[in-house]
Design a protein around this motif. Structure first.
Motif, PDB file in Angstrom:
ATOM      1  N   LEU A  90       0.832  -1.213   0.000  1.00  0.00           N
ATOM      2  CA  LEU A  90       0.000   0.000   0.000  1.00  0.00           C
ATOM      3  C   LEU A  90       0.866   1.264   0.000  1.00  0.00           C
ATOM      4  O   LEU A  90       1.940   1.284   0.620  1.00  0.00           O
ATOM      5  CB  LEU A  90      -0.897   0.023   1.249  1.00  0.00           C
ATOM      6  N   ARG A  91       0.388   2.276  -0.676  1.00  0.00           N
ATOM      7  CA  ARG A  91       1.068   3.587  -0.722  1.00  0.00           C
ATOM      8  C   ARG A  91       0.077   4.645  -0.248  1.00  0.00           C
ATOM      9  O   ARG A  91      -1.138   4.406  -0.282  1.00  0.00           O
ATOM     10  CB  ARG A  91       1.486   3.928  -2.171  1.00  0.00           C
ATOM     11  N   PRO A  92       0.556   5.861   0.139  1.00  0.00           N
ATOM     12  CA  PRO A  92      -0.389   6.933   0.500  1.00  0.00           C
ATOM     13  C   PRO A  92      -1.394   7.140  -0.634  1.00  0.00           C
ATOM     14  O   PRO A  92      -1.013   7.136  -1.814  1.00  0.00           O
ATOM     15  CB  PRO A  92       0.518   8.159   0.683  1.00  0.00           C
ATOM     16  N   GLY A  93      -2.670   7.272  -0.267  1.00  0.00           N
ATOM     17  CA  GLY A  93      -3.727   7.438  -1.281  1.00  0.00           C
ATOM     18  C   GLY A  93      -4.420   6.122  -1.606  1.00  0.00           C
ATOM     19  O   GLY A  93      -5.491   6.123  -2.219  1.00  0.00           O
ATOM     20  N   ASP A  94      -3.816   5.007  -1.207  1.00  0.00           N
ATOM     21  CA  ASP A  94      -4.425   3.700  -1.495  1.00  0.00           C
ATOM     22  C   ASP A  94      -5.536   3.390  -0.492  1.00  0.00           C
ATOM     23  O   ASP A  94      -5.607   3.969   0.601  1.00  0.00           O
ATOM     24  CB  ASP A  94      -3.365   2.585  -1.434  1.00  0.00           C
ATOM     25  N   HIS A  95      -6.350   2.418  -0.881  1.00  0.00           N
ATOM     26  CA  HIS A  95      -7.504   2.018  -0.072  1.00  0.00           C
ATOM     27  C   HIS A  95      -7.398   0.534   0.239  1.00  0.00           C
ATOM     28  O   HIS A  95      -7.013  -0.266  -0.614  1.00  0.00           O
ATOM     29  CB  HIS A  95      -8.791   2.315  -0.883  1.00  0.00           C
ATOM     30  N   LEU A  96      -7.719   0.197   1.480  1.00  0.00           N
ATOM     31  CA  LEU A  96      -7.693  -1.197   1.938  1.00  0.00           C
ATOM     32  C   LEU A  96      -9.108  -1.611   2.335  1.00  0.00           C
ATOM     33  O   LEU A  96      -9.812  -0.851   2.997  1.00  0.00           O
ATOM     34  CB  LEU A  96      -6.760  -1.302   3.166  1.00  0.00           C
ATOM     35  N   VAL A  97      -9.518  -2.808   1.924  1.00  0.00           N
ATOM     36  CA  VAL A  97     -10.792  -3.370   2.388  1.00  0.00           C
ATOM     37  C   VAL A  97     -10.451  -4.418   3.441  1.00  0.00           C
ATOM     38  O   VAL A  97      -9.665  -5.338   3.170  1.00  0.00           O
ATOM     39  CB  VAL A  97     -11.579  -4.012   1.218  1.00  0.00           C
ATOM     40  N   SER A  98     -11.002  -4.237   4.639  1.00  0.00           N
ATOM     41  CA  SER A  98     -10.681  -5.169   5.726  1.00  0.00           C
ATOM     42  C   SER A  98     -11.941  -5.796   6.291  1.00  0.00           C
ATOM     43  O   SER A  98     -12.999  -5.166   6.358  1.00  0.00           O
ATOM     44  CB  SER A  98      -9.955  -4.420   6.848  1.00  0.00           C
ATOM     45  N   SER A  99     -11.789  -7.028   6.729  1.00  0.00           N
ATOM     46  CA  SER A  99     -12.858  -7.669   7.495  1.00  0.00           C
ATOM     47  C   SER A  99     -13.066  -6.865   8.776  1.00  0.00           C
ATOM     48  O   SER A  99     -12.121  -6.311   9.336  1.00  0.00           O
ATOM     49  CB  SER A  99     -12.429  -9.098   7.832  1.00  0.00           C
ATOM     50  N   LEU A 100     -14.309  -6.835   9.240  1.00  0.00           N
ATOM     51  CA  LEU A 100     -14.630  -6.162  10.508  1.00  0.00           C
ATOM     52  C   LEU A 100     -14.177  -7.023  11.688  1.00  0.00           C
ATOM     53  O   LEU A 100     -13.960  -6.532  12.785  1.00  0.00           O
ATOM     54  CB  LEU A 100     -16.151  -5.963  10.549  1.00  0.00           C
ATOM     55  N   TRP A 101     -14.041  -8.329  11.434  1.00  0.00           N
ATOM     56  CA  TRP A 101     -13.729  -9.265  12.530  1.00  0.00           C
ATOM     57  C   TRP A 101     -12.224  -9.454  12.620  1.00  0.00           C
ATOM     58  O   TRP A 101     -11.667 -10.450  12.127  1.00  0.00           O
ATOM     59  CB  TRP A 101     -14.387 -10.617  12.275  1.00  0.00           C
ATOM     60  N   ILE A 102     -11.554  -8.489  13.253  1.00  0.00           N
ATOM     61  CA  ILE A 102     -10.094  -8.561  13.359  1.00  0.00           C
ATOM     62  C   ILE A 102      -9.635  -8.258  14.784  1.00  0.00           C
ATOM     63  O   ILE A 102     -10.382  -7.668  15.576  1.00  0.00           O
ATOM     64  CB  ILE A 102      -9.397  -7.600  12.360  1.00  0.00           C
ATOM     65  N   TYR A 103      -8.404  -8.620  15.057  1.00  0.00           N
ATOM     66  CA  TYR A 103      -7.767  -8.358  16.359  1.00  0.00           C
ATOM     67  C   TYR A 103      -7.776  -6.846  16.638  1.00  0.00           C
ATOM     68  O   TYR A 103      -7.495  -6.051  15.728  1.00  0.00           O
ATOM     69  CB  TYR A 103      -6.340  -8.917  16.280  1.00  0.00           C
TER      70      TYR A 103
END
Ligand SMILES: Cc1ncc(COP(=O)(O)O)c(C=O)c1O
Length: 382
Positions: A90-103
């Motif tokens: 990932l670089r600045p400006g990028d977007h990450l999709v994450s699961s809600l069920w995380i540590y």
């Protein structure tokens, strides 16, 4: 990648080879920050922050083989592994999709630190599978999930997410800490990068803080570059302890799987619990998916004690074999209240929505005798 040996053999020997006569059977500890250089050599210098100390190299080789990866690297903690695996893609400006069920610690990293570096994150409730596709934008570069979630032991559909990631030409990162490579190997199901807190099953004795990443050589080279710049390399002693732990990982995980299944079956029949979470139970929402993807159901059990936090704490105060402590996956069984540990960063309403009401106990089954664990719990309930 096809493995030439089984997971137990790899955990012990890496790639088995005949050693020289009189050479040590166990890898010696190279507790040295630096190594002598040939005068005038322009070869890469050996320096422990660079990750090329023999203890660091040895465990990385074994872990790559276990996960079926081209390459791997160890870092100073699981959080360092999560952070650098993401920063590698990932670089600045990028977007990450994450699961809600995380540590909770990962959530803190994403919301606090990644936001400061211009990386935005959208969280998807895995119970709404159509939302994964909707969350992907033109700036999305990666999807992150935990394969087996903390603490409700939900199983994420890694093959389906890998298909979505590949359609969009983005990376799928999977934190597989709770499963361990003995129970599940995400790269075999299309994931690009696997992350593990080696503090847990890889070292397995609650005496090491470490993390690891496995994936393509390109990704691991980038993580190596970041590690050399930011500095979170693993100490040689922690690496040595991790190698020692790895040798018994298969035995430990199989025992923990058996103990957790037995405890879950026992607890399921008890009126003191309003819910029992374990993917080996037929009643678990991901039982069929776990059977399809996993070689074992894992060593953790979620127990919801009727009567909420006061009743759960009464039980905790009476335990003798099972230790009240955060963390998991050691030879000793550990129990904790996620609301005060891994999920402290979430509000009570959020925790209830995740299926973690007050009174939820996360039990990490160790390698003790099954009857002693059940008797400890039964005695505490009496
Ligand atoms: C699923 C998961 N990932 C990552 C971590 C972070 O690992 P560490 O404590 O080794 O930094 C943890 C810690 O509990 C965890 O449970």
């Amino acid at each position: 990648m096809t493995r030439r040996h089984g997971l137990s053999t790899i955990s012990i020997h890496g790639s088995p080879r005949r050693g020289a006569d009189w050479s040590p059977v166990a890898t010696p500890i190279y507790q040295s920050a630096t190594f002598r250089n040939p005068v005038g050599s322009s070869d890469e210098v050996l320096y422990t922050r660079y990750g090329n100390n023999p203890n660091q190299v040895e465990i990385a080789r074994k872990y790559a083989l276990l996960e079926g990866a081209e390459s791997a690297i160890f870092l100073a903690s699981g959080m360092a592994a999560t952070a650098l695996a993401h920063l590698a893609v990932l670089r600045p400006g990028d977007h990450l999709v994450s699961s809600l069920w995380i540590y909770g610690g990962t959530r803190v990293l994403f919301d606090g630190e990644f936001a400061r570096h211009g990386i935005t994150v959208t969280y998807v409730d895995p119970d709404k599978p159509r939302d994964w596709r909707k969350a992907v934008t033109k700036n999305t570069r990666a999807i992150f999930v935990e394969a087996l979630t903390n603490p409700t032991m939900r199983v994420l559909n890694v093959p389906l997410l890998a298909k979505l990631a590949s359609e969009h030409g983005i990376a799928l990162l999977v934190d597989s800490t709770f499963a361990s490579p003995i129970n599940f190997r995400p790269l075999e199901h299309g994931a690009d990068i696997v992350i593990t807190s080696a503090t847990k099953y890889l070292s397995g004795h609650s005496d090491v803080i470490a993390g690891a990443i496995a994936g393509s050589s390109t990704v691991i080279d980038e993580v190596t570059r970041l590690m050399r710049a930011w500095g979170p390399s693993i100490d040689p002693h922690a690496a040595w302890l991790t190698e020692r732990g790895l040798k018994t990982m298969a035995l430990r995980v199989e025992r923990a799987n058996d103990n957790a299944m037995a405890v879950a079956n026992w607890a399921n029949g008890r009126s003191e619990f309003s819910a029992v979470h374990h993917p080996g139970l037929k009643s678990h929402p991901d039982h069929a998916l776990a059977n399809k993807l996993f070689d074992g159901h894992g060593g953790l059990v979620g127990l919801v004690v009727k009567g909420g936090a006061p009743a759960a704490q009464k039980l905790l105060r009476r335990l003798k074999v099972i230790t009240h402590a955060p963390s998991l996956a050691g030879v000793e069984s550990l129990v904790s209240e996620p609301r005060l540990t891994s999920h402290k960063a979430f509000s009570a309403a959020e925790r209830t929505a995740f299926g973690i009401p007050d009174g939820f106990l996360r039990l990490s089954c160790g390698c003790e005798d099954t009857a002693d664990l059940i008797n400890d719990l039964a005695g505490a309930l009496r």
